[in-house]
Design a protein around this motif. Structure first.
Motif, PDB file in Angstrom:
ATOM      1  N   GLY A   9       5.501   4.320   2.226  1.00  0.00           N
ATOM      2  CA  GLY A   9       5.968   5.441   3.041  1.00  0.00           C
ATOM      3  C   GLY A   9       6.764   4.989   4.242  1.00  0.00           C
ATOM      4  O   GLY A   9       7.832   5.529   4.543  1.00  0.00           O
ATOM      5  N   ARG A  10       6.255   3.976   4.958  1.00  0.00           N
ATOM      6  CA  ARG A  10       6.974   3.462   6.130  1.00  0.00           C
ATOM      7  C   ARG A  10       8.324   2.881   5.725  1.00  0.00           C
ATOM      8  O   ARG A  10       9.334   3.110   6.384  1.00  0.00           O
ATOM      9  N   GLY A  32       2.688   8.730  -1.555  1.00  0.00           N
ATOM     10  CA  GLY A  32       1.597   8.762  -2.526  1.00  0.00           C
ATOM     11  C   GLY A  32       1.974   9.528  -3.783  1.00  0.00           C
ATOM     12  O   GLY A  32       1.645   9.107  -4.899  1.00  0.00           O
ATOM     13  N   SER A  55       0.823   3.552   2.143  1.00  0.00           N
ATOM     14  CA  SER A  55       1.270   3.718   3.531  1.00  0.00           C
ATOM     15  C   SER A  55       2.486   2.847   3.824  1.00  0.00           C
ATOM     16  O   SER A  55       3.438   3.286   4.473  1.00  0.00           O
ATOM     17  N   GLU A  56       2.449   1.607   3.353  1.00  0.00           N
ATOM     18  CA  GLU A  56       3.589   0.713   3.562  1.00  0.00           C
ATOM     19  C   GLU A  56       4.828   1.229   2.836  1.00  0.00           C
ATOM     20  O   GLU A  56       5.934   1.190   3.379  1.00  0.00           O
ATOM     21  N   SER A  91       6.464  10.448   4.649  1.00  0.00           N
ATOM     22  CA  SER A  91       5.042  10.510   4.957  1.00  0.00           C
ATOM     23  C   SER A  91       4.230   9.749   3.914  1.00  0.00           C
ATOM     24  O   SER A  91       4.685   9.510   2.787  1.00  0.00           O
ATOM     25  N   LYS A  92       3.014   9.401   4.297  1.00  0.00           N
ATOM     26  CA  LYS A  92       2.105   8.732   3.369  1.00  0.00           C
ATOM     27  C   LYS A  92       1.864   9.624   2.153  1.00  0.00           C
ATOM     28  O   LYS A  92       1.795   9.145   1.022  1.00  0.00           O
ATOM     29  N   GLN A  93       1.778  10.935   2.375  1.00  0.00           N
ATOM     30  CA  GLN A  93       1.540  11.870   1.278  1.00  0.00           C
ATOM     31  C   GLN A  93       2.721  11.888   0.308  1.00  0.00           C
ATOM     32  O   GLN A  93       2.542  11.880  -0.907  1.00  0.00           O
ATOM     33  N   ARG A 114      -8.561  -1.998   0.615  1.00  0.00           N
ATOM     34  CA  ARG A 114      -7.184  -1.534   0.383  1.00  0.00           C
ATOM     35  C   ARG A 114      -6.816  -1.615  -1.094  1.00  0.00           C
ATOM     36  O   ARG A 114      -7.277  -2.497  -1.812  1.00  0.00           O
ATOM     37  N   THR A 127       0.854  -1.182   0.000  1.00  0.00           N
ATOM     38  CA  THR A 127       0.000   0.000   0.000  1.00  0.00           C
ATOM     39  C   THR A 127       0.895   1.238   0.000  1.00  0.00           C
ATOM     40  O   THR A 127       2.089   1.165   0.316  1.00  0.00           O
TER      41      THR A 127
END
Length: 165
Positions: A68-69, A79, A65-66, A74-76, A102, A63
Motif C-alpha cells: 500500500g505504501r 489488501g 501495508s508495504e 490505503s492498506k485496504q 507478519r 506485507t
C-alpha cells in the motif's frame, strides 16, 4: 481545443495541454498492447494495476501495508489487490521468517512469469517504436524525457496521482 464531434481527439496541435495527452496516450497504447499480448501468452486476467502491485511486492516479498505504501494507496485497497493477485495465482501469502506475526506477500512462479513476459513484450514494443520513429529519434526522445523528468519520478503510486486513495 477539443472538437465536440471528436471528444477524445485533440484538434489544435502545439497547445500546452496536448503534451500530457500525447504522453498519456502513448503510455496507454503501450499498456493496452502489452495486456493484449500477455492475454495471448496465457495471462488473460492480469490488469495494469496487477503489474504495479507485483512490482511493489518485489523480489523479496512485502506485507500488504508495504504494498500500500509503495503504491500510494490505503492498506485496504492494497489488501484487495493482493487478494486478487492471490486468487489469480500471481502471489501467495507466506510467514515472514523474521517476524512470525507478519505475513509476507510473495510472487509465485506464475507471477514471475507474467513479469518476465511483460519485460520481453515491452522490449518488442520499444523495437516497434524504434522502427516506426527511427532508432536515433526514439533514443533522443527517451533522453529528452530523462532531461525533464525528475529522477525520483519513477514511482509505483500511479493510483495516487490518478485519483486513488
Amino acid at each position: 481545443m477539443v472538437d465536440d464531434k471528436k471528444v477524445n481527439q485533440v484538434v489544435e496541435a502545439g497547445k500546452g495541454y496536448e503534451l500530457p495527452l500525447l504522453l498519456f496516450a502513448g503510455f496507454r497504447t503501450l499498456i493496452d498492447r502489452l495486456h493484449a499480448e500477455l492475454a495471448r501468452q496465457g495471462h488473460p486476467d492480469i490488469r495494469p494495476a496487477h503489474g504495479f502491485a507485483m512490482q511493489a511486492v518485489g523480489p523479496d516479498g512485502a506485507t500488504a501495508s508495504e504494498v500500500g505504501r509503495r503504491l500510494g494507496v490505503s492498506k485496504q485497497a492494497a489488501g484487495k489487490t493482493v487478494d486478487r493477485l492471490i486468487a489469480l495465482g500471481y502471489a501467495a501469502r507466506t510467514d515472514d521468517p523474521a517476524d512470525a506475526r507478519r505475513k509476507l506477500v510473495r510472487l509465485t512462479p506464475h507471477g514471475i512469469d507474467a513479469l518476465r513476459r511483460s519485460a520481453a513484450v515491452f522490449d518488442e514494443l520499444r523495437a516497434e517504436w524504434a522502427a516506426a520513429l527511427g532508432a536515433d529519434h526514439l533514443t533522443d526522445l527517451e533522453s529528452s524525457l530523462r532531461t525533464v523528468v525528475p529522477p525520483d519520478a519513477f514511482r509505483l503510486d500511479a493510483a495516487g496521482w490518478l485519483g486513488g486513495s
